[in-house]
Design a protein around this motif. Structure first.
Motif, PDB file in Angstrom:
ATOM      1  N   VAL A   4     -14.981 -29.817 -25.038  1.00  0.00           N
ATOM      2  CA  VAL A   4     -16.224 -30.412 -25.437  1.00  0.00           C
ATOM      3  C   VAL A   4     -17.053 -30.892 -24.121  1.00  0.00           C
ATOM      4  N   CYS A   5     -18.524 -30.613 -24.129  1.00  0.00           N
ATOM      5  CA  CYS A   5     -19.105 -30.664 -23.153  1.00  0.00           C
ATOM      6  C   CYS A   5     -19.316 -32.146 -22.639  1.00  0.00           C
ATOM      7  N   SER A   6     -19.235 -33.045 -23.530  1.00  0.00           N
ATOM      8  CA  SER A   6     -19.627 -34.340 -23.297  1.00  0.00           C
ATOM      9  C   SER A   6     -18.487 -35.285 -23.142  1.00  0.00           C
ATOM     10  N   SER A  59     -22.152 -16.863 -28.104  1.00  0.00           N
ATOM     11  CA  SER A  59     -21.140 -16.601 -27.038  1.00  0.00           C
ATOM     12  C   SER A  59     -20.303 -15.346 -27.327  1.00  0.00           C
ATOM     13  N   GLU A  60     -20.079 -14.419 -26.499  1.00  0.00           N
ATOM     14  CA  GLU A  60     -19.146 -13.174 -26.897  1.00  0.00           C
ATOM     15  C   GLU A  60     -17.978 -13.612 -27.135  1.00  0.00           C
ATOM     16  N   MET A  61     -17.303 -14.660 -27.020  1.00  0.00           N
ATOM     17  CA  MET A  61     -16.186 -15.300 -27.557  1.00  0.00           C
ATOM     18  C   MET A  61     -16.055 -15.677 -29.040  1.00  0.00           C
ATOM     19  N   PRO A  63     -23.862 -23.066 -13.953  1.00  0.00           N
ATOM     20  CA  PRO A  63     -24.197 -21.831 -13.156  1.00  0.00           C
ATOM     21  C   PRO A  63     -24.964 -20.837 -13.984  1.00  0.00           C
ATOM     22  N   THR A  64     -24.655 -21.039 -15.547  1.00  0.00           N
ATOM     23  CA  THR A  64     -25.534 -20.083 -16.297  1.00  0.00           C
ATOM     24  C   THR A  64     -27.134 -20.807 -16.351  1.00  0.00           C
ATOM     25  N   GLY A  65     -26.883 -21.991 -16.513  1.00  0.00           N
ATOM     26  CA  GLY A  65     -28.321 -22.721 -16.630  1.00  0.00           C
ATOM     27  C   GLY A  65     -29.006 -22.610 -15.462  1.00  0.00           C
ATOM     28  N   THR A  92     -27.189 -23.556 -24.375  1.00  0.00           N
ATOM     29  CA  THR A  92     -25.952 -24.364 -24.294  1.00  0.00           C
ATOM     30  C   THR A  92     -24.998 -23.592 -23.491  1.00  0.00           C
ATOM     31  N   GLY A  93     -24.499 -24.145 -22.315  1.00  0.00           N
ATOM     32  CA  GLY A  93     -23.692 -23.344 -21.523  1.00  0.00           C
ATOM     33  C   GLY A  93     -23.300 -24.206 -20.333  1.00  0.00           C
ATOM     34  N   SER A  94     -22.732 -23.378 -19.145  1.00  0.00           N
ATOM     35  CA  SER A  94     -22.485 -24.020 -17.923  1.00  0.00           C
ATOM     36  C   SER A  94     -23.706 -24.247 -17.043  1.00  0.00           C
ATOM     37  N   GLY A 109     -25.885 -19.231 -27.167  1.00  0.00           N
ATOM     38  CA  GLY A 109     -24.734 -20.311 -27.462  1.00  0.00           C
ATOM     39  C   GLY A 109     -23.308 -20.392 -26.540  1.00  0.00           C
ATOM     40  N   ALA A 110     -22.744 -21.271 -26.549  1.00  0.00           N
ATOM     41  CA  ALA A 110     -21.389 -21.586 -25.834  1.00  0.00           C
ATOM     42  C   ALA A 110     -20.500 -21.262 -26.949  1.00  0.00           C
ATOM     43  N   TRP A 111     -19.111 -21.200 -26.735  1.00  0.00           N
ATOM     44  CA  TRP A 111     -18.178 -21.067 -27.536  1.00  0.00           C
ATOM     45  C   TRP A 111     -17.467 -22.259 -28.483  1.00  0.00           C
ATOM     46  N   ASN A 112     -18.004 -23.222 -28.134  1.00  0.00           N
ATOM     47  CA  ASN A 112     -16.763 -24.291 -28.488  1.00  0.00           C
ATOM     48  C   ASN A 112     -17.560 -24.801 -29.859  1.00  0.00           C
ATOM     49  N   TYR A 113     -18.691 -24.802 -30.297  1.00  0.00           N
ATOM     50  CA  TYR A 113     -19.036 -25.230 -31.425  1.00  0.00           C
ATOM     51  C   TYR A 113     -20.399 -24.098 -32.013  1.00  0.00           C
ATOM     52  N   MET A 122     -32.076 -27.130 -21.779  1.00  0.00           N
ATOM     53  CA  MET A 122     -30.773 -26.809 -21.222  1.00  0.00           C
ATOM     54  C   MET A 122     -29.851 -27.749 -21.668  1.00  0.00           C
ATOM     55  N   GLU A 123     -28.652 -27.424 -22.332  1.00  0.00           N
ATOM     56  CA  GLU A 123     -27.650 -28.255 -22.679  1.00  0.00           C
ATOM     57  C   GLU A 123     -26.432 -27.750 -21.765  1.00  0.00           C
ATOM     58  N   LEU A 124     -26.080 -28.576 -20.799  1.00  0.00           N
ATOM     59  CA  LEU A 124     -24.939 -27.937 -19.904  1.00  0.00           C
ATOM     60  C   LEU A 124     -23.779 -28.821 -19.749  1.00  0.00           C
ATOM     61  N   GLY A 125     -22.912 -28.449 -18.821  1.00  0.00           N
ATOM     62  CA  GLY A 125     -21.784 -29.151 -18.485  1.00  0.00           C
ATOM     63  C   GLY A 125     -21.573 -30.737 -18.206  1.00  0.00           C
ATOM     64  N   GLY A 126     -20.596 -31.093 -18.084  1.00  0.00           N
ATOM     65  CA  GLY A 126     -20.559 -32.514 -17.523  1.00  0.00           C
ATOM     66  C   GLY A 126     -19.085 -32.746 -16.888  1.00  0.00           C
ATOM     67  N   LYS A 127     -19.209 -34.125 -16.381  1.00  0.00           N
ATOM     68  CA  LYS A 127     -17.684 -34.440 -16.162  1.00  0.00           C
ATOM     69  C   LYS A 127     -17.916 -36.066 -16.158  1.00  0.00           C
ATOM     70  N   GLY A 187     -24.542 -35.397 -15.576  1.00  0.00           N
ATOM     71  CA  GLY A 187     -25.012 -36.872 -16.119  1.00  0.00           C
ATOM     72  C   GLY A 187     -25.102 -36.251 -17.721  1.00  0.00           C
ATOM     73  N   LEU A 188     -24.056 -35.952 -18.303  1.00  0.00           N
ATOM     74  CA  LEU A 188     -24.346 -35.522 -19.760  1.00  0.00           C
ATOM     75  C   LEU A 188     -24.089 -37.004 -20.671  1.00  0.00           C
ATOM     76  N   ALA A 189     -22.711 -37.371 -20.321  1.00  0.00           N
ATOM     77  CA  ALA A 189     -22.337 -38.726 -21.173  1.00  0.00           C
ATOM     78  C   ALA A 189     -21.656 -39.668 -20.450  1.00  0.00           C
TER      79      ALA A 189
HETATM   80  P1  NAD Z   1     -21.384 -19.794 -19.977  1.00  0.00           P
HETATM   81  O1  NAD Z   1     -22.280 -20.331 -19.199  1.00  0.00           O
HETATM   82  O2  NAD Z   1     -20.531 -18.894 -19.521  1.00  0.00           O
HETATM   83  O3  NAD Z   1     -22.092 -19.137 -21.365  1.00  0.00           O
HETATM   84  C1  NAD Z   1     -23.028 -19.552 -22.180  1.00  0.00           C
HETATM   85  C2  NAD Z   1     -23.884 -18.597 -22.794  1.00  0.00           C
HETATM   86  O4  NAD Z   1     -24.693 -18.170 -21.720  1.00  0.00           O
HETATM   87  C3  NAD Z   1     -23.040 -17.370 -23.267  1.00  0.00           C
HETATM   88  O5  NAD Z   1     -23.623 -17.010 -24.629  1.00  0.00           O
HETATM   89  C4  NAD Z   1     -23.147 -16.438 -22.307  1.00  0.00           C
HETATM   90  O6  NAD Z   1     -23.048 -14.938 -22.783  1.00  0.00           O
HETATM   91  C5  NAD Z   1     -24.538 -16.567 -21.913  1.00  0.00           C
HETATM   92  N1  NAD Z   1     -24.881 -16.004 -20.511  1.00  0.00           N
HETATM   93  C6  NAD Z   1     -24.274 -15.741 -19.551  1.00  0.00           C
HETATM   94  N2  NAD Z   1     -24.869 -15.585 -18.414  1.00  0.00           N
HETATM   95  C7  NAD Z   1     -26.160 -15.303 -18.792  1.00  0.00           C
HETATM   96  C8  NAD Z   1     -27.419 -15.104 -18.130  1.00  0.00           C
HETATM   97  N3  NAD Z   1     -27.601 -14.672 -16.746  1.00  0.00           N
HETATM   98  N4  NAD Z   1     -28.623 -15.097 -18.848  1.00  0.00           N
HETATM   99  C9  NAD Z   1     -28.455 -15.236 -20.135  1.00  0.00           C
HETATM  100  N5  NAD Z   1     -27.390 -15.814 -20.974  1.00  0.00           N
HETATM  101  C10 NAD Z   1     -26.060 -15.750 -20.463  1.00  0.00           C
HETATM  102  O7  NAD Z   1     -20.574 -20.974 -20.889  1.00  0.00           O
HETATM  103  P2  NAD Z   1     -19.478 -21.227 -21.921  1.00  0.00           P
HETATM  104  O8  NAD Z   1     -18.029 -20.865 -21.027  1.00  0.00           O
HETATM  105  O9  NAD Z   1     -19.639 -19.994 -23.156  1.00  0.00           O
HETATM  106  O10 NAD Z   1     -19.406 -22.569 -22.379  1.00  0.00           O
HETATM  107  C11 NAD Z   1     -18.727 -23.724 -21.739  1.00  0.00           C
HETATM  108  C12 NAD Z   1     -19.917 -24.581 -21.065  1.00  0.00           C
HETATM  109  O11 NAD Z   1     -20.915 -24.808 -21.952  1.00  0.00           O
HETATM  110  C13 NAD Z   1     -19.245 -25.730 -20.344  1.00  0.00           C
HETATM  111  O12 NAD Z   1     -20.017 -25.942 -19.263  1.00  0.00           O
HETATM  112  C14 NAD Z   1     -19.778 -26.880 -21.269  1.00  0.00           C
HETATM  113  O13 NAD Z   1     -19.993 -28.047 -20.918  1.00  0.00           O
HETATM  114  C15 NAD Z   1     -21.149 -26.374 -22.018  1.00  0.00           C
HETATM  115  N6  NAD Z   1     -21.580 -26.754 -23.055  1.00  0.00           N
HETATM  116  C16 NAD Z   1     -22.619 -27.632 -22.986  1.00  0.00           C
HETATM  117  C17 NAD Z   1     -23.045 -28.349 -24.225  1.00  0.00           C
HETATM  118  C18 NAD Z   1     -24.026 -29.221 -24.124  1.00  0.00           C
HETATM  119  O14 NAD Z   1     -24.658 -29.513 -25.312  1.00  0.00           O
HETATM  120  N7  NAD Z   1     -24.354 -29.837 -23.234  1.00  0.00           N
HETATM  121  C19 NAD Z   1     -22.306 -28.122 -25.440  1.00  0.00           C
HETATM  122  C20 NAD Z   1     -21.221 -27.185 -25.330  1.00  0.00           C
HETATM  123  C21 NAD Z   1     -20.835 -26.448 -24.235  1.00  0.00           C
END
Ligand code: NAD
Length: 485
Positions: free
Chosen positions: A284-286, A179-181, A232-234, A228-230, A151-155, A250-255, A409-411
């Motif tokens: 919020v990602c979207s 998320s560790e946050m 680069p992590t995706g 759910t994350g950025s 998970g990410a840290w926002n929700y 993969m639920e990732l970032g957007g612009k 291309g999220l939203a």
């Molecule tokens: P992040 O990518 O830094 O971290 C996300 C999660 O991945 C964390 O739990 C982190 O510890 C873990 N992680 C990091 N490196 C990893 C690896 N190599 N292998 C496995 N897990 C790893 O993202 P963040 O800063 O926590 O969250 C913000 C991002 O999340 C933004 O880009 C935002 O758009 C995105 N986001 C997307 C959605 C969606 O549904 N599309 C929803 C919320 C947030």
């Protein structure tokens, strides 16, 4: 330590587990910067134990009827709703989001997911495909096995439930790494599932940084990873999952673009821009952070926007009258500050905000840039903070090309009173989730997810079932079987 300190860092096999050998880390209330709990990251042994626990519990859970699994999920939804206030207070401390938001958007949306997928669990069936002479194929929808959620840290509560609910409904077990946050609320989801009657081991939580996630993704016993994350992590997680041919979501970032035509209801469009940029302090990602406003209404739009931003209450997030909270961390605030500097350097006009507030915690006020052009860094990169970019446009054709000129291309959203244009524009957006005269709704009944770099797969709705189950075809021959020799 505070009342938020959990009984253990991890939740495995139905109980809290601690391993002091793991790297310690603090949980910080972003409203003040105070430490509210201290946890330990999972050691490799803890990660392995969590996967083993899920693996062991999964087959028995899958063997239950969908009705039985669904009942557990629906009970968990009821418990979450009954405890909404307590869970919201925890979420506010973990994330810094105002209680005004967490009371309506976090445990409640988690409960919606548990209820929705609990309701679907009993109706997950296959089909019968007739062949010649009474032969047939029938299909069975099977669980994937052990699924990993990251998970990410926002929700945090919502993300845990959006992953756990469909996974469990389909008969999978899950190991979730928050998320560790924001590590606290997923532990509550685990507790609540046990209280609702889930077998021990069906939903486990392990804490830690990226390397804990990486260990989970690499584990051979894991069949699926939902991140759910950025971006680069995706990329890293998708590649690691591919090595083991694992399923991914993969639920990732957007612009994302938000386009306001000259015939739009300005008040609604300003509401959409506020919801799409400043809810959860812009984390919020979207979010529709590229707000394209038709040149003819730009000044009136900006005027109303600035007026209405004056009503934002930047107070203690624990006070229900506060409508705008801090950023999640000092690090995230520093990222946002750098983007603001870059916006100014590259020639955008800072209309309001842009300077951190001189108070404890991690505060950046609602920030608006106008005169933003497509090539500026603030118009191209995800900022993940309360920074809105206003861009001008003249024609629909032009704005569509510019709106889609992004790797994300999220939203995407459009405000107009012209029904035909609204449909045309929504269909033309290269985005997974589009909004007409609204922004950022995410009900569990509707698929949610991105295209291009913003993601793979969909969460929520019946679509999520496809991502947490697989179809087995079983051939049944009734007629004599011929062979060439
Ligand atoms: P992040 O990518 O830094 O971290 C996300 C999660 O991945 C964390 O739990 C982190 O510890 C873990 N992680 C990091 N490196 C990893 C690896 N190599 N292998 C496995 N897990 C790893 O993202 P963040 O800063 O926590 O969250 C913000 C991002 O999340 C933004 O880009 C935002 O758009 C995105 N986001 C997307 C959605 C969606 O549904 N599309 C929803 C919320 C947030």
């Amino acid at each position: 330590m505070s009342k938020f300190q959990p009984a253990g860092s991890h939740f495995i096999g139905g109980e809290y587990v601690e391993d002091l050998a793991g790297t310690p880390f603090d949980v910080i209330f972003p409203g003040t910067g105070e430490t509210i709990a201290q946890l330990h990251a999972a050691t490799p042994e803890i990660v392995s134990r969590a996967v083993a626990s899920a693996k062991q519990a999964q087959s028995g859970w899958e063997a239950m009827t969908g009705t039985e699994r669904g009942r557990v999920l629906r009970r968990a939804a009821d418990i979450m709703r009954a405890r909404n206030h307590e869970l919201s207070v925890l979420e506010t401390h973990d994330t810094g989001k105002p209680l005004q938001e967490t009371l309506v958007a976090d445990a409640t949306s988690g409960a919606d997911a548990l209820e929705y997928f609990g309701g679907l669990a009993a109706s997950l069936t296959g089909e019968t495909i007739p062949l010649a002479d009474g032969d047939m194929v029938f299909t069975i929808r099977e669980a994937l096995g052990v699924c990993v959620g990251i998970g990410a840290w926002n929700y945090p509560t919502q993300i845990a439930c959006w992953k756990a609910a469909p996974a469990l409904a389909c008969g999978n077990a899950m190991v979730f790494k928050p998320s560790e946050m924001t590590p606290l609320s997923a532990l509550k989801v685990a507790e609540i599932l046990i209280e609702a009657g889930a077998p021990a081991g069906i939903f486990n939580v392990v804490q830690g940084m990226g390397e804990v996630g990486a260990q989970l993704v690499a584990d051979d016993r894991v069949a699926k990873v939902s991140l759910t994350g950025s971006v680069p992590t995706g990329r890293k997680v998708y590649a690691a999952a591919a090595a083991g041919m694992k399923h991914v979501t993969m639920e990732l970032g957007g612009k994302s673009p938000l386009v306001v035509f000259e015939d739009a209801d300005i008040e609604d469009a300003v509401s959409g821009a506020i919801l799409g940029n400043f809810y959860s302090s812009g984390q919020v990602c979207s979010n529709g952070t590229r707000v394209f406003v038709h040149r003819s209404i730009r000044e009136s739009f900006l005027e109303r926007l600035i007026d209405r931003l004056g009503n934002a209450v930047l107070g203690d997030p624990r006070d229900e009258t506060t409508s705008f909270g801090p950023m999640v961390s000092e690090a995230q605030l520093a990222i946002v500050e750098r983007y603001v500097e870059q916006g100014i350097e590259e020639g955008a006009r800072l209309v309001t905000g842009g300077e951190r507030l001189d108070r404890p915690g991690f505060w950046m006020p609602p920030t608006v840039f106008s005169d933003v052009t497509d090539r500026m860094t603030i118009a191209r990169e995800e900022i993940f903070g309360p920074v809105m970019c206003v861009l001008d446009f003249d024609t629909e054709e032009e704005v569509m090309a510019r709106a889609n000129d992004t790797q994300f291309g999220l939203a995407a959203g459009v405000f107009t009173r012209d029904l035909a244009r609204a449909h045309r524009v929504a269909r033309g957006f290269e985005a997974g989730t589009c909004y007409i005269n609204t922004y950022n709704d995410a009900p569990v009944e509707a698929p949610f997810g991105g295209v291009k770099l913003s993601g793979v797969g969909r969460e929520n709705s019946k679509a999520a079932i496809e991502h947490y189950s697989q179809i087995k075809s079983i051939y049944l021959r009734l007629s004599p079987l011929e062979a060439p020799f």
